[in-house]
Scaffold this motif. Sequence first.
Motif, PDB file in Angstrom:
ATOM      1  N   GLU A  84     -15.252  15.337  -5.551  1.00  0.00           N
ATOM      2  CA  GLU A  84     -15.621  14.315  -6.493  1.00  0.00           C
ATOM      3  C   GLU A  84     -14.857  13.006  -6.323  1.00  0.00           C
ATOM      4  OE1 GLU A  84     -18.770  14.476  -7.716  1.00  0.00           O
ATOM      5  OE2 GLU A  84     -19.035  16.848  -7.722  1.00  0.00           O
ATOM      6  N   ARG A  85     -13.726  13.059  -6.356  1.00  0.00           N
ATOM      7  CA  ARG A  85     -12.926  11.919  -6.230  1.00  0.00           C
ATOM      8  C   ARG A  85     -13.097  11.015  -5.186  1.00  0.00           C
ATOM      9  NH1 ARG A  85     -11.205   7.429  -7.710  1.00  0.00           N
ATOM     10  NH2 ARG A  85      -8.910   6.991  -8.018  1.00  0.00           N
ATOM     11  N   ILE A  86     -13.320  11.768  -3.837  1.00  0.00           N
ATOM     12  CA  ILE A  86     -13.574  10.959  -2.520  1.00  0.00           C
ATOM     13  C   ILE A  86     -14.963  10.294  -2.759  1.00  0.00           C
ATOM     14  CG2 ILE A  86     -14.250  11.268  -0.161  1.00  0.00           C
ATOM     15  CD1 ILE A  86     -12.137  13.403   0.028  1.00  0.00           C
ATOM     16  N   LYS A  87     -15.988  10.774  -3.484  1.00  0.00           N
ATOM     17  CA  LYS A  87     -17.178  10.347  -3.641  1.00  0.00           C
ATOM     18  C   LYS A  87     -17.136   9.079  -4.457  1.00  0.00           C
ATOM     19  CE  LYS A  87     -20.426  13.498  -4.525  1.00  0.00           C
ATOM     20  NZ  LYS A  87     -20.827  14.777  -5.372  1.00  0.00           N
ATOM     21  N   GLU A  88     -16.395   9.057  -5.401  1.00  0.00           N
ATOM     22  CA  GLU A  88     -16.128   7.564  -6.216  1.00  0.00           C
ATOM     23  C   GLU A  88     -15.388   6.637  -5.576  1.00  0.00           C
ATOM     24  OE1 GLU A  88     -13.422   9.101  -9.342  1.00  0.00           O
ATOM     25  OE2 GLU A  88     -15.117  10.652 -10.371  1.00  0.00           O
ATOM     26  N   LEU A  89     -14.556   6.891  -4.582  1.00  0.00           N
ATOM     27  CA  LEU A  89     -13.839   5.997  -3.865  1.00  0.00           C
ATOM     28  C   LEU A  89     -14.812   5.273  -2.823  1.00  0.00           C
ATOM     29  CD1 LEU A  89     -10.689   8.123  -2.870  1.00  0.00           C
ATOM     30  CD2 LEU A  89     -10.575   6.091  -4.444  1.00  0.00           C
ATOM     31  N   LYS A  90     -15.819   5.729  -2.601  1.00  0.00           N
ATOM     32  CA  LYS A  90     -16.875   5.341  -1.505  1.00  0.00           C
ATOM     33  C   LYS A  90     -17.380   3.888  -2.119  1.00  0.00           C
ATOM     34  CE  LYS A  90     -19.631   7.671   0.812  1.00  0.00           C
ATOM     35  NZ  LYS A  90     -20.549   8.695   1.292  1.00  0.00           N
ATOM     36  N   GLN A  91     -17.388   3.701  -3.568  1.00  0.00           N
ATOM     37  CA  GLN A  91     -17.996   2.502  -4.357  1.00  0.00           C
ATOM     38  C   GLN A  91     -17.122   1.353  -3.832  1.00  0.00           C
ATOM     39  OE1 GLN A  91     -18.373   3.118  -8.436  1.00  0.00           O
ATOM     40  NE2 GLN A  91     -18.692   5.392  -8.038  1.00  0.00           N
ATOM     41  N   ASN A  92     -16.014   1.369  -3.435  1.00  0.00           N
ATOM     42  CA  ASN A  92     -14.925   0.059  -3.387  1.00  0.00           C
ATOM     43  C   ASN A  92     -14.096   0.264  -2.320  1.00  0.00           C
ATOM     44  OD1 ASN A  92     -15.584  -1.136  -5.972  1.00  0.00           O
ATOM     45  ND2 ASN A  92     -14.393   0.743  -6.829  1.00  0.00           N
ATOM     46  N   HIS A  93     -14.235   1.323  -1.446  1.00  0.00           N
ATOM     47  CA  HIS A  93     -13.438   1.463  -0.208  1.00  0.00           C
ATOM     48  C   HIS A  93     -14.300   2.177   1.077  1.00  0.00           C
ATOM     49  CE1 HIS A  93     -10.524   1.789  -3.568  1.00  0.00           C
ATOM     50  NE2 HIS A  93      -9.714   1.086  -2.465  1.00  0.00           N
ATOM     51  N   ARG A  94     -13.745   1.841   2.101  1.00  0.00           N
ATOM     52  CA  ARG A  94     -14.353   2.318   3.432  1.00  0.00           C
ATOM     53  C   ARG A  94     -13.418   3.686   3.690  1.00  0.00           C
ATOM     54  NH1 ARG A  94     -14.563  -1.637   8.276  1.00  0.00           N
ATOM     55  NH2 ARG A  94     -15.864   0.158   9.196  1.00  0.00           N
ATOM     56  N   LEU A  95     -14.375   4.790   3.602  1.00  0.00           N
ATOM     57  CA  LEU A  95     -13.740   6.051   3.964  1.00  0.00           C
ATOM     58  C   LEU A  95     -13.655   6.776   5.403  1.00  0.00           C
ATOM     59  CD1 LEU A  95     -14.603   7.630   0.549  1.00  0.00           C
ATOM     60  CD2 LEU A  95     -12.777   6.193   0.823  1.00  0.00           C
ATOM     61  N   PHE A  96     -12.505   7.203   5.765  1.00  0.00           N
ATOM     62  CA  PHE A  96     -12.669   8.042   7.155  1.00  0.00           C
ATOM     63  C   PHE A  96     -11.742   9.334   7.267  1.00  0.00           C
ATOM     64  CE2 PHE A  96     -12.920   3.530   7.423  1.00  0.00           C
ATOM     65  CZ  PHE A  96     -13.987   3.161   8.196  1.00  0.00           C
ATOM     66  N   LEU A  97     -12.135   9.967   8.047  1.00  0.00           N
ATOM     67  CA  LEU A  97     -11.519  11.538   8.180  1.00  0.00           C
ATOM     68  C   LEU A  97     -10.926  11.469   9.530  1.00  0.00           C
ATOM     69  CD1 LEU A  97     -11.186  14.316   6.723  1.00  0.00           C
ATOM     70  CD2 LEU A  97     -13.118  14.822   7.950  1.00  0.00           C
TER      71      LEU A  97
END
Length: 213
Positions: A102-115
């Motif tokens: 859920e926290r990672i999903k929130e971060l998608k609003q303001n950041h580019r996310l990678f694994l």
Amino acid sequence: MDSATTTTTLKNLIFDLGDVIIPIDLTAPIRNFANLANLPEADVAAMWKQFDILNQYETGLIDDDAFRNHVRKLLKSDSWADEVIDTAWNTVLLDLPLERIERIKELKQNHRLFLLSNTSPIHIRKVNYVLQTMNQPTLEELFERVFYSYEVRLAKPSPEIYQHVLSEAGLEAKETAFFDDNAANIRAAAGLGIQAVHVQPPKTILDYLNDVV
């Protein structure tokens, strides 16, 4: 690096998978294979290390079938079904905390996310299955891009894998944070100018994200 030294220019977040997003028990697969084969755990661990199965599999040098056949041959267990091997192999994966997703999903609003993960196809399929049973996006849906060692044929802490991620995703190192539980992986990323954050218990990724983001 100390999270207090991160800057407000942080735009990109790169996450490790094991012991960052999903807790793991690295000793569990060897223990379970040893039990199945009725062999001492120390003997199985020694054979595993000698034949370098993990590195070959996680860097894509062998595929699922070759991995399973290596296990059967090594442990003299020709009768083991694929599902038996996969189940034992996946015991490394512990319960996935929903709050991290859920926290990672929130971060998608303001950041580019990678694994970025040293992993194997069997593990990724299992994690995605677990996510789907939780009514959550798969890893490929959760992140803008996923970089699996077995697909890129590179593994952490090789500097080349970090350079590959930066290049492929068009990222500036100074604008990027990387979260990993392994000290060698952190040092390698920091050496390229990435804001590397060492995730260590008893703190979890949620604590570090609160400090950094």
